[in-house]
Design a protein around this motif. Structure first.
Motif, PDB file in Angstrom:
ATOM      1  N   THR A 161      11.016  17.863  -8.651  1.00 56.24           N
ATOM      2  CA  THR A 161      10.836  17.978 -10.105  1.00 56.24           C
ATOM      3  C   THR A 161      10.454  19.381 -10.565  1.00 56.24           C
ATOM      4  OG1 THR A 161       8.484  17.408 -10.012  1.00 56.24           O
ATOM      5  CG2 THR A 161      10.058  15.568 -10.243  1.00 56.24           C
ATOM      6  N   HIS A 162      10.148  20.259  -9.613  1.00 54.31           N
ATOM      7  CA  HIS A 162       9.648  21.607  -9.937  1.00 54.31           C
ATOM      8  C   HIS A 162       8.403  21.521 -10.818  1.00 54.31           C
ATOM      9  CE1 HIS A 162      13.202  23.354  -8.171  1.00 54.31           C
ATOM     10  NE2 HIS A 162      13.931  22.557  -8.905  1.00 54.31           N
ATOM     11  N   ASP A 163       7.573  20.525 -10.534  1.00 51.77           N
ATOM     12  CA  ASP A 163       6.368  20.293 -11.323  1.00 51.77           C
ATOM     13  C   ASP A 163       5.169  20.159 -10.388  1.00 51.77           C
ATOM     14  OD1 ASP A 163       4.355  19.500 -13.032  1.00 51.77           O
ATOM     15  OD2 ASP A 163       5.531  17.937 -14.005  1.00 51.77           O
ATOM     16  N   PRO A 164       4.323  21.177 -10.327  1.00 50.10           N
ATOM     17  CA  PRO A 164       3.181  21.132  -9.420  1.00 50.10           C
ATOM     18  C   PRO A 164       2.083  20.153  -9.847  1.00 50.10           C
ATOM     19  CG  PRO A 164       3.073  23.117 -10.748  1.00 50.10           C
ATOM     20  CD  PRO A 164       4.396  22.447 -11.061  1.00 50.10           C
ATOM     21  N   ARG A 165       2.197  19.579 -11.033  1.00 50.46           N
ATOM     22  CA  ARG A 165       1.158  18.639 -11.479  1.00 50.46           C
ATOM     23  C   ARG A 165       1.089  17.404 -10.585  1.00 50.46           C
ATOM     24  NH1 ARG A 165       2.523  17.526 -17.447  1.00 50.46           N
ATOM     25  NH2 ARG A 165       4.564  17.572 -16.484  1.00 50.46           N
ATOM     26  N   TRP A 166       2.139  17.140  -9.805  1.00 48.95           N
ATOM     27  CA  TRP A 166       2.094  16.015  -8.867  1.00 48.95           C
ATOM     28  C   TRP A 166       0.953  16.207  -7.868  1.00 48.95           C
ATOM     29  CZ3 TRP A 166       4.366  11.596  -9.804  1.00 48.95           C
ATOM     30  CH2 TRP A 166       5.479  11.575 -10.645  1.00 48.95           C
ATOM     31  N   ALA A 167       0.653  17.433  -7.532  1.00 48.88           N
ATOM     32  CA  ALA A 167      -0.442  17.686  -6.586  1.00 48.88           C
ATOM     33  C   ALA A 167      -1.791  17.324  -7.204  1.00 48.88           C
ATOM     34  CB  ALA A 167      -0.415  19.145  -6.133  1.00 48.88           C
ATOM     35  N   ASP A 168      -1.955  17.589  -8.488  1.00 53.56           N
ATOM     36  CA  ASP A 168      -3.188  17.182  -9.170  1.00 53.56           C
ATOM     37  C   ASP A 168      -3.319  15.661  -9.165  1.00 53.56           C
ATOM     38  OD1 ASP A 168      -4.018  19.826  -9.903  1.00 53.56           O
ATOM     39  OD2 ASP A 168      -2.556  19.785 -11.548  1.00 53.56           O
ATOM     40  N   ALA A 169      -2.213  14.979  -9.419  1.00 52.59           N
ATOM     41  CA  ALA A 169      -2.225  13.508  -9.417  1.00 52.59           C
ATOM     42  C   ALA A 169      -2.550  12.979  -8.021  1.00 52.59           C
ATOM     43  CB  ALA A 169      -0.880  12.970  -9.907  1.00 52.59           C
ATOM     44  N   ALA A 170      -1.991  13.602  -7.003  1.00 54.84           N
ATOM     45  CA  ALA A 170      -2.268  13.166  -5.625  1.00 54.84           C
ATOM     46  C   ALA A 170      -3.728  13.401  -5.265  1.00 54.84           C
ATOM     47  CB  ALA A 170      -1.352  13.904  -4.648  1.00 54.84           C
ATOM     48  N   ARG A 171      -4.290  14.512  -5.717  1.00 59.08           N
ATOM     49  CA  ARG A 171      -5.695  14.780  -5.431  1.00 59.08           C
ATOM     50  C   ARG A 171      -6.587  13.737  -6.096  1.00 59.08           C
ATOM     51  NH1 ARG A 171     -10.609  16.609  -6.266  1.00 59.08           N
ATOM     52  NH2 ARG A 171     -11.522  18.168  -4.884  1.00 59.08           N
ATOM     53  N   ALA A 172      -6.269  13.400  -7.337  1.00 56.24           N
ATOM     54  CA  ALA A 172      -7.052  12.379  -8.041  1.00 56.24           C
ATOM     55  C   ALA A 172      -6.934  11.022  -7.344  1.00 56.24           C
ATOM     56  CB  ALA A 172      -6.595  12.281  -9.494  1.00 56.24           C
ATOM     57  N   ALA A 173      -5.722  10.671  -6.921  1.00 57.37           N
ATOM     58  CA  ALA A 173      -5.530   9.412  -6.198  1.00 57.37           C
ATOM     59  C   ALA A 173      -6.280   9.426  -4.868  1.00 57.37           C
ATOM     60  CB  ALA A 173      -4.037   9.159  -5.980  1.00 57.37           C
ATOM     61  N   ALA A 174      -6.263  10.566  -4.174  1.00 56.81           N
ATOM     62  CA  ALA A 174      -6.982  10.683  -2.906  1.00 56.81           C
ATOM     63  C   ALA A 174      -8.480  10.486  -3.124  1.00 56.81           C
ATOM     64  CB  ALA A 174      -6.700  12.042  -2.262  1.00 56.81           C
ATOM     65  N   LEU A 183       0.122  10.199   0.512  1.00 55.70           N
ATOM     66  CA  LEU A 183      -0.068  10.975  -0.718  1.00 55.70           C
ATOM     67  C   LEU A 183       0.270  12.453  -0.496  1.00 55.70           C
ATOM     68  CD1 LEU A 183      -3.402   9.592  -2.190  1.00 55.70           C
ATOM     69  CD2 LEU A 183      -1.152   9.544  -3.283  1.00 55.70           C
ATOM     70  N   ALA A 184      -0.202  13.000   0.605  1.00 55.10           N
ATOM     71  CA  ALA A 184       0.049  14.422   0.893  1.00 55.10           C
ATOM     72  C   ALA A 184       1.532  14.681   1.116  1.00 55.10           C
ATOM     73  CB  ALA A 184      -0.764  14.864   2.106  1.00 55.10           C
ATOM     74  N   GLU A 185       2.180  13.799   1.815  1.00 55.84           N
ATOM     75  CA  GLU A 185       3.616  13.967   2.077  1.00 55.84           C
ATOM     76  C   GLU A 185       4.429  13.741   0.800  1.00 55.84           C
ATOM     77  OE1 GLU A 185       4.957  15.195   4.750  1.00 55.84           O
ATOM     78  OE2 GLU A 185       3.099  15.235   5.886  1.00 55.84           O
ATOM     79  N   GLY A 186       4.053  12.746   0.037  1.00 60.64           N
ATOM     80  CA  GLY A 186       4.792  12.424  -1.185  1.00 60.64           C
ATOM     81  C   GLY A 186       4.713  13.507  -2.237  1.00 60.64           C
ATOM     82  N   VAL A 187       3.564  14.150  -2.359  1.00 64.09           N
ATOM     83  CA  VAL A 187       3.420  15.184  -3.376  1.00 64.09           C
ATOM     84  C   VAL A 187       4.342  16.363  -3.081  1.00 64.09           C
ATOM     85  CG1 VAL A 187       1.471  16.444  -2.352  1.00 64.09           C
ATOM     86  CG2 VAL A 187       1.797  16.464  -4.792  1.00 64.09           C
ATOM     87  N   GLN A 188       4.552  16.667  -1.814  1.00 61.47           N
ATOM     88  CA  GLN A 188       5.442  17.778  -1.468  1.00 61.47           C
ATOM     89  C   GLN A 188       6.865  17.491  -1.934  1.00 61.47           C
ATOM     90  OE1 GLN A 188       4.674  19.363   2.634  1.00 61.47           O
ATOM     91  NE2 GLN A 188       3.135  17.743   2.607  1.00 61.47           N
ATOM     92  N   THR A 189       7.285  16.262  -1.779  1.00 65.65           N
ATOM     93  CA  THR A 189       8.631  15.883  -2.212  1.00 65.65           C
ATOM     94  C   THR A 189       8.744  15.879  -3.726  1.00 65.65           C
ATOM     95  OG1 THR A 189       8.951  14.564  -0.224  1.00 65.65           O
ATOM     96  CG2 THR A 189      10.375  14.054  -2.115  1.00 65.65           C
ATOM     97  N   MET A 190       7.804  15.233  -4.389  1.00 67.21           N
ATOM     98  CA  MET A 190       7.880  15.141  -5.851  1.00 67.21           C
ATOM     99  C   MET A 190       7.782  16.515  -6.512  1.00 67.21           C
ATOM    100  SD  MET A 190       8.601  12.115  -6.661  1.00 67.21           S
ATOM    101  CE  MET A 190       8.374  12.227  -8.432  1.00 67.21           C
ATOM    102  N   ALA A 191       6.885  17.356  -6.030  1.00 65.35           N
ATOM    103  CA  ALA A 191       6.737  18.687  -6.617  1.00 65.35           C
ATOM    104  C   ALA A 191       7.994  19.525  -6.395  1.00 65.35           C
ATOM    105  CB  ALA A 191       5.517  19.395  -6.033  1.00 65.35           C
ATOM    106  N   ALA A 192       8.632  19.358  -5.240  1.00 66.74           N
ATOM    107  CA  ALA A 192       9.858  20.127  -4.964  1.00 66.74           C
ATOM    108  C   ALA A 192      11.021  19.637  -5.812  1.00 66.74           C
ATOM    109  CB  ALA A 192      10.219  20.028  -3.488  1.00 66.74           C
TER     110      ALA A 192
END
Length: 188
Positions: free
Chosen positions: A163-176, A152-161
């Motif tokens: 898509t230029h959308d930091p909301r992926w980090a919120d989704a990863a935190r919720a999943a975590a 999750l931590a590794e994937g959010v870095q890729t998706m946020a980069a």
């Protein structure tokens, strides 16, 4: 500039330029100009660009560990310590200059051509995985949950980069949080 500060200035400048533009796009002349050192001094500090890349990766490892561990150390419970990793990711991915994981970027750019770079990136990623495993064990979770948290931590870095959308980090935190709570309930 002292030898240590010259070296540190070159590494910090290289880190910034490489992260923003890519390693191959930055020439030694541009690096020396940006760092404010002569080409002769640059080569007296570093034998090659590869040596600078290694120094940048070492610096990035230290910065990453400091940023993550400062958040983790401030958390009260073992559960919150794991979630603090994602709190940091939420903050980091929202920064305007965020360009994804510098290790993945470096690996993608030159890792296939440079085994030393590939080894340094692997060591960093394995170190992070071991750190998360330790936190997971302290929380009473198994290695399977730790591996999922790392993904999750590794994937959010890729998706946020990408898509230029930091909301992926919120989704990863919720999943975590869901993974941690389910793991704790299963151990119950």
């Amino acid at each position: 500039m002292s030898e240590t500060s010259t070296r540190d200035a070159v590494v910090a400048t290289a880190d910034d330029l490489f992260y923003r533009r890519g390693i191959q796009a930055v020439g030694m002349d541009e690096l020396r100009t940006a760092a404010g050192v002569s080409l002769k001094r640059l080569y007296s500090e570093f034998k090659s660009k590869d040596e600078i890349v290694q120094a940048v990766l070492a610096r990035r490892t230290g910065v990453w560990q400091e940023c993550v561990s400062s958040r983790v150390d401030a958390a009260a419970s073992a559960r919150d310590k794991l979630l603090a990793i994602y709190d940091y990711l939420v903050e980091w991915t929202a920064e305007e200059e965020f360009r994804g994981c510098g290790f993945v970027n470096t690996f993608g750019e030159i890792g296939a051509l440079n085994e030393d770079v590939a080894d340094a990136v692997r060591a960093h990623k394995e170190g992070f995985a071991a750190y998360v495993r330790g936190l997971a064990v302290d929380a009473g979770l198994g290695p399977d949950v730790a591996e999922q948290l790392v993904l999750l931590a590794e994937g959010v870095q890729t998706m946020a980069a990408v898509t230029h959308d930091p909301r992926w980090a919120d989704a990863a935190r919720a999943a975590a949080a869901t993974l941690i709570d389910a793991g704790l309930a299963a151990r119950g």
